[in-house]
Design an enzyme around this catalytic site. Structure first.
Site, PDB file in Angstrom:
ATOM      1  N   GLU A 136     -10.195   6.122  42.457  1.00 52.48           N
ATOM      2  CA  GLU A 136     -10.425   5.118  41.657  1.00 52.48           C
ATOM      3  C   GLU A 136      -8.880   4.583  41.383  1.00 52.48           C
ATOM      4  O   GLU A 136      -8.869   3.353  40.885  1.00 52.48           O
ATOM      5  CB  GLU A 136     -10.713   5.739  40.033  1.00 52.48           C
ATOM      6  CG  GLU A 136     -11.117   4.697  39.387  1.00 52.48           C
ATOM      7  CD  GLU A 136     -10.051   4.146  38.277  1.00 52.48           C
ATOM      8  OE1 GLU A 136     -10.243   3.106  37.539  1.00 52.48           O
ATOM      9  OE2 GLU A 136      -8.764   4.783  38.313  1.00 52.48           O
ATOM     10  N   ASP A 192      -8.499  11.519  40.795  1.00 51.14           N
ATOM     11  CA  ASP A 192      -7.112  11.315  41.366  1.00 51.14           C
ATOM     12  C   ASP A 192      -6.305  10.664  40.458  1.00 51.14           C
ATOM     13  O   ASP A 192      -6.761  10.325  39.366  1.00 51.14           O
ATOM     14  CB  ASP A 192      -7.275  10.207  42.505  1.00 51.14           C
ATOM     15  CG  ASP A 192      -8.018   9.020  42.051  1.00 51.14           C
ATOM     16  OD1 ASP A 192      -9.277   8.824  41.469  1.00 51.14           O
ATOM     17  OD2 ASP A 192      -7.402   8.072  42.526  1.00 51.14           O
ATOM     18  N   GLU A 245     -14.383   6.104  31.585  1.00 50.23           N
ATOM     19  CA  GLU A 245     -12.902   6.212  30.902  1.00 50.23           C
ATOM     20  C   GLU A 245     -12.953   5.065  29.886  1.00 50.23           C
ATOM     21  O   GLU A 245     -13.294   3.745  30.486  1.00 50.23           O
ATOM     22  CB  GLU A 245     -12.069   6.520  31.906  1.00 50.23           C
ATOM     23  CG  GLU A 245     -11.588   5.328  32.811  1.00 50.23           C
ATOM     24  CD  GLU A 245     -10.478   5.610  33.644  1.00 50.23           C
ATOM     25  OE1 GLU A 245      -9.444   5.839  33.287  1.00 50.23           O
ATOM     26  OE2 GLU A 245     -10.627   5.125  34.743  1.00 50.23           O
TER      27      GLU A 245
END
Length: 409
Positions: free
Chosen positions: A155, A90, A183
């Site tokens: 997320e 997303d 990330e």
């Protein structure tokens, strides 16, 4: 401007025809944007990627409409703890009128800038993971540990219906995970930021009751007086954290507790003292702060203000122990060896926001957040988010080294 036949135009053509760049741009063109994300196109795209890699894929729906896609590459020792390469599908909303190029067109300029929502946060990382796997498989590399590339939903809105629940389910336990890579953030200079922990997110709502009445009077115990006391205490706390950073340039924002008013509401009319006011604070609790002590401090301030204040936590993340970065963590040793072999400068730090790594660390699995993007302006959630093609391709090479080292740790 790059004219046809020029050196820069030839470089542009190289990027245009590069397989990895094409795959990245195709993924960026899927508008998996909040609110109300439909993940079907992402799932179909990732299934095609798994097929092109000749790897098995499974889709787990922890909640309806919230798929988790897992592409797995079995290692030589399937019983060994596996490595999770995690990314989210997303992306945050866009204001298209503020962009130089359509945010889901994945437009690439002749200088190699790829403009798209998700270019940095974090569709790049998910595709770089797959790019590194593709390169390793083509070279016939055999890894000791199994790799699981996981693509998760939601997320950007806290992962409540995604990774937060998934880590407690049998489907996650079967992955037999020993270490995860997730990330990070771009670095504007030569250094790469590297994240080994996160602050706890508290969204605290103070529902403040007080004496109501006519606006012309000086009533005692009004909600406004109590609100002022609470606000002053929290903003004084904020000022102390600001001073910490001013006094120590080595500190990053993740090293301190941040405090910000994010919402205020109440009142019915301009000449009526209201019976209740609400003030909301976004508090990101530093890893060295004891949660019980902070909560008791908030309650003390409510009592000192005159009572009649109810605390509500819209979000109250528990303390999660940061990942250890020393010789006791073999995954970190392998990760650090990769960085050293590549001659990369990194700055380990606490992540300023929140990622799904906190849920993985929360079940006792070490995790590192690292996006191989240096010499790149930080544009996550910003207008005109972009990533340079050369930075993207270099990131695949970096992950290739890291993944091979960690999977053989």
């Amino acid at each position: 401007m790059c004219e046809k036949g020029s050196q820069c135009y030839k470089k542009f053509q190289e990027w245009e025809s590069n397989e990895e760049i094409q795959i990245f741009r195709d993924y960026l063109r899927i508008p998996s944007v909040h609110p109300d994300v439909n993940y079907d196109a992402c799932v179909d795209f990732l299934k095609r990627q798994a097929a092109s890699l000749d790897l098995p894929v499974q889709v787990i729906e922890v909640n309806p409409g919230k798929p988790i896609v897992i592409i797995s590459w079995e290692g030589a020792d399937p019983s060994a703890k596996s490595i999770i390469l995690n990314s989210h599908m997303d992306v945050v909303p866009v204001y298209a009128e503020r962009w130089s190029h359509p945010p889901f067109a994945a437009h690439m300029t002749t200088e190699g800038r790829i403009y798209a929502r998700g270019a940095q946060d974090m569709k790049c990382v998910g595709m770089q993971f797959l790019g590194a796997i593709r390169a390793l498989r083509r070279e016939g590399v055999v890894l000791k540990r199994t790799l699981h590339a996981t693509f998760v939903p939601d997320e950007e809105i806290g992962g409540k219906l995604g990774m937060k629940e998934f880590v407690h389910q049998e489907g996650f336990r079967r992955l037999n995970c020993g270490f995860a890579i997730d990330e990070g953030i771009a670095g504007p200079g030569e250094e790469f930021p590297l994240f080994y922990g996160e602050r706890s997110v508290w969204h605290v709502l103070f529902h403040i009751s007080g004496t109501p009445g006519h606006g012309s009077l000086l009533l005692k115990g009004t909600a406004g007086e109590k609100a002022r006391y609470v606000i002053d205490k929290l903003m004084d706390m904020r000022a102390r954290e600001v001073k910490k950073m001013e006094d120590n340039p080595e500190l990053t924002i993740g090293d301190v507790t941040t405090v910000n008013i994010t919402m205020m509401s109440g009142g019915v009319q301009s000449n009526v003292v209201p019976p209740e006011l609400m003030v909301c604070f976004d508090v990101r609790v530093a890893v060295d702060v004891k949660h019980l002590e902070l909560e008791n401090q908030l309650l003390d301030w409510c009592r000192e203000a005159g009572g009649g204040i109810e605390l509500e936590y819209d979000q109250k993340s528990p303390y999660v122990k940061p990942t250890t970065l020393d010789g006791s963590n073999p995954y970190w040793v392998a990760f650090k060896d990769s960085l050293d072999e590549l001659g990369l400068k990194v700055k380990p730090q606490i992540f300023p926001g929140g990622t799904d790594s906190r849920y993985i660390r929360g079940v006792g699995i070490p995790a590192i957040g690292f996006s191989p993007m240096n010499n790149t302006p930080v544009l996550l959630h910003d207008h005109d988010e972009f990533l340079d093609a050369d930075v993207y391709l270099k990131g695949i090479d970096i992950y290739k080294k890291i993944i091979a080292n960690v999977a053989n740790a």
